[in-house]
Design a protein around this motif. Structure first.
Motif, PDB file in Angstrom:
ATOM      1  N   ASP A 180      16.154  31.278 -22.073  1.00 46.38           N
ATOM      2  CA  ASP A 180      14.630  30.275 -22.268  1.00 46.38           C
ATOM      3  C   ASP A 180      14.743  29.045 -22.983  1.00 46.38           C
ATOM      4  O   ASP A 180      13.822  28.509 -23.421  1.00 46.38           O
ATOM      5  CB  ASP A 180      13.607  31.107 -22.839  1.00 46.38           C
ATOM      6  N   TYR A 181      16.236  28.659 -23.463  1.00 42.54           N
ATOM      7  CA  TYR A 181      15.995  27.330 -24.237  1.00 42.54           C
ATOM      8  C   TYR A 181      15.787  26.342 -23.867  1.00 42.54           C
ATOM      9  O   TYR A 181      15.122  25.395 -24.354  1.00 42.54           O
ATOM     10  CB  TYR A 181      17.643  27.418 -24.655  1.00 42.54           C
ATOM     11  N   GLU A 182      15.730  26.023 -22.324  1.00 46.15           N
ATOM     12  CA  GLU A 182      15.088  24.929 -21.701  1.00 46.15           C
ATOM     13  C   GLU A 182      13.627  24.695 -22.081  1.00 46.15           C
ATOM     14  O   GLU A 182      13.067  23.798 -22.289  1.00 46.15           O
ATOM     15  CB  GLU A 182      15.645  24.896 -20.330  1.00 46.15           C
ATOM     16  N   MET A 239      11.094  29.674 -37.453  1.00 44.97           N
ATOM     17  CA  MET A 239      11.615  30.223 -36.384  1.00 44.97           C
ATOM     18  C   MET A 239      10.879  31.446 -35.897  1.00 44.97           C
ATOM     19  O   MET A 239      10.059  32.194 -36.490  1.00 44.97           O
ATOM     20  CB  MET A 239      13.030  30.781 -36.985  1.00 44.97           C
ATOM     21  N   THR A 240      11.192  31.664 -34.469  1.00 44.77           N
ATOM     22  CA  THR A 240      10.647  32.966 -33.737  1.00 44.77           C
ATOM     23  C   THR A 240      11.458  33.212 -32.896  1.00 44.77           C
ATOM     24  O   THR A 240      12.390  32.415 -32.313  1.00 44.77           O
ATOM     25  CB  THR A 240       9.156  32.519 -33.320  1.00 44.77           C
ATOM     26  N   MET A 241      11.300  34.532 -32.289  1.00 46.30           N
ATOM     27  CA  MET A 241      11.997  35.049 -31.068  1.00 46.30           C
ATOM     28  C   MET A 241      10.893  35.307 -29.868  1.00 46.30           C
ATOM     29  O   MET A 241       9.785  36.143 -30.477  1.00 46.30           O
ATOM     30  CB  MET A 241      12.677  36.112 -31.513  1.00 46.30           C
ATOM     31  N   ALA A 242      10.979  34.915 -29.005  1.00 49.41           N
ATOM     32  CA  ALA A 242      10.201  35.505 -27.830  1.00 49.41           C
ATOM     33  C   ALA A 242      10.360  36.808 -27.155  1.00 49.41           C
ATOM     34  O   ALA A 242      11.683  37.210 -27.193  1.00 49.41           O
ATOM     35  CB  ALA A 242      10.167  34.375 -26.617  1.00 49.41           C
ATOM     36  N   PRO A 243       9.335  37.472 -26.662  1.00 49.60           N
ATOM     37  CA  PRO A 243       9.850  38.818 -26.079  1.00 49.60           C
ATOM     38  C   PRO A 243      10.912  38.583 -25.022  1.00 49.60           C
ATOM     39  O   PRO A 243      10.905  37.503 -24.426  1.00 49.60           O
ATOM     40  CB  PRO A 243       8.303  39.196 -25.447  1.00 49.60           C
ATOM     41  N   LEU A 244      11.661  39.378 -24.861  1.00 53.85           N
ATOM     42  CA  LEU A 244      12.747  39.357 -23.686  1.00 53.85           C
ATOM     43  C   LEU A 244      11.809  39.830 -22.120  1.00 53.85           C
ATOM     44  O   LEU A 244      11.116  40.391 -21.958  1.00 53.85           O
ATOM     45  CB  LEU A 244      13.507  40.790 -23.673  1.00 53.85           C
ATOM     46  N   SER A 245      12.553  38.631 -21.268  1.00 51.57           N
ATOM     47  CA  SER A 245      11.840  38.531 -20.147  1.00 51.57           C
ATOM     48  C   SER A 245      12.844  37.950 -18.843  1.00 51.57           C
ATOM     49  O   SER A 245      13.775  37.209 -19.635  1.00 51.57           O
ATOM     50  CB  SER A 245      10.698  37.871 -20.180  1.00 51.57           C
ATOM     51  N   ASP A 246      12.819  38.374 -17.862  1.00 48.83           N
ATOM     52  CA  ASP A 246      13.640  37.577 -16.790  1.00 48.83           C
ATOM     53  C   ASP A 246      13.251  36.148 -16.410  1.00 48.83           C
ATOM     54  O   ASP A 246      13.833  35.325 -15.915  1.00 48.83           O
ATOM     55  CB  ASP A 246      14.051  38.428 -15.854  1.00 48.83           C
ATOM     56  N   ASN A 247      11.844  36.096 -16.747  1.00 48.89           N
ATOM     57  CA  ASN A 247      11.269  34.873 -16.450  1.00 48.89           C
ATOM     58  C   ASN A 247      11.284  33.978 -17.579  1.00 48.89           C
ATOM     59  O   ASN A 247      10.218  34.332 -18.592  1.00 48.89           O
ATOM     60  CB  ASN A 247       9.827  35.058 -16.050  1.00 48.89           C
TER      61      ASN A 247
END
Length: 230
Positions: free
Chosen positions: A207-209, A161-169
């Motif tokens: 960002d799930y897509e 499992m991981t979490m990506a940095p928060l971003s609007d893109n």
């Protein structure tokens, strides 16, 4: 509640399209509805829409909601950071722990699983981005940790499992998701006995897509289903 059901349908359709773009079978992706701060009534609408996987961040919330939904037989995921003193309570309901990331937690999972007489399924959380604010193992520590877990009969690794940095893109998350998939492939190639890495838990509402395109098998979606939190 009909809006929640509509949102579930929309998210599932976007998952399907993302999987097809990546030449993947959409059936290989499970939607985990993140129920943090949501009411039992809201969660029931998700279950009515056909979603069986529910994710909670906090053990206290999990324990407060799960008994009221027991008859619906959902699969509960503990997706937030798990403190060692909450392991016993978490295992009363959670069928998959997404945040195994340290030896102390491993030891407590082993202890409680042995007491229950039932192995625990877990994902190892990896801090791919290297952000100090995020939990998870550094990528370089993953192999020795997997070998450590493999020696325990009461904890079964099912993936990463991981979490990506928060971003609007959403595209900003792609290299982090791709890195987790590459790590998974590298670890699988080692053939560590007792370690199964079929799952990649990555991707949230924003960002799930992209996560699906990069190989996610579990996407953790809350806001896109329930709307913004109050």
């Amino acid at each position: 509640m009909s809006k929640i059901m509509e949102n579930v349908s929309l998210v599932l359709e976007r998952i399907r399209r993302a999987a097809e773009r990546a030449a993947r079978d959409p059936a290989g992706v499970r939607l985990v509805a993140v129920t943090k701060t949501r009411t039992v009534e809201e969660i029931e609408a998700v279950l009515a829409a056909g979603i069986r996987d529910l994710g909670e961040n906090r053990v206290q919330e999990l324990r407060s909601k799960a008994p009221f939904l027991q008859d619906r037989q959902p699969t509960w995921h503990l997706i937030g950071t798990l403190q060692t003193n909450k392991v016993k309570q978490a295992l009363e309901w959670a069928e998959l722990i997404h945040s195994l990331d340290r030896s102390a937690l491993l030891s407590e999972l082993v202890k409680q699983a042995e007491r229950r007489g039932r192995p625990v399924d877990a994902l190892v959380q990896v801090n791919v981005s290297g952000e100090a604010s995020k939990h998870g193992l550094p990528p370089g520590d993953l192999e020795p940790f997997l070998r450590q877990v493999a020696q325990q009969r009461w904890v079964r690794v099912r993936g990463l499992m991981t979490m990506a940095p928060l971003s609007d893109n959403p595209e900003d998350a792609r290299p982090h998701f791709r890195r987790l998939r590459q790590l998974r492939d590298q670890m699988q190639a080692l053939g560590i006995e007792g370690v199964s890495l079929e799952h990649l838990s990555m991707g949230m509402s924003g960002d799930y897509e992209v996560a699906v395109e990069e190989g996610a098998t579990l996407v953790r979606v809350g806001t896109a289903i329930f709307g913004p939190r109050d």
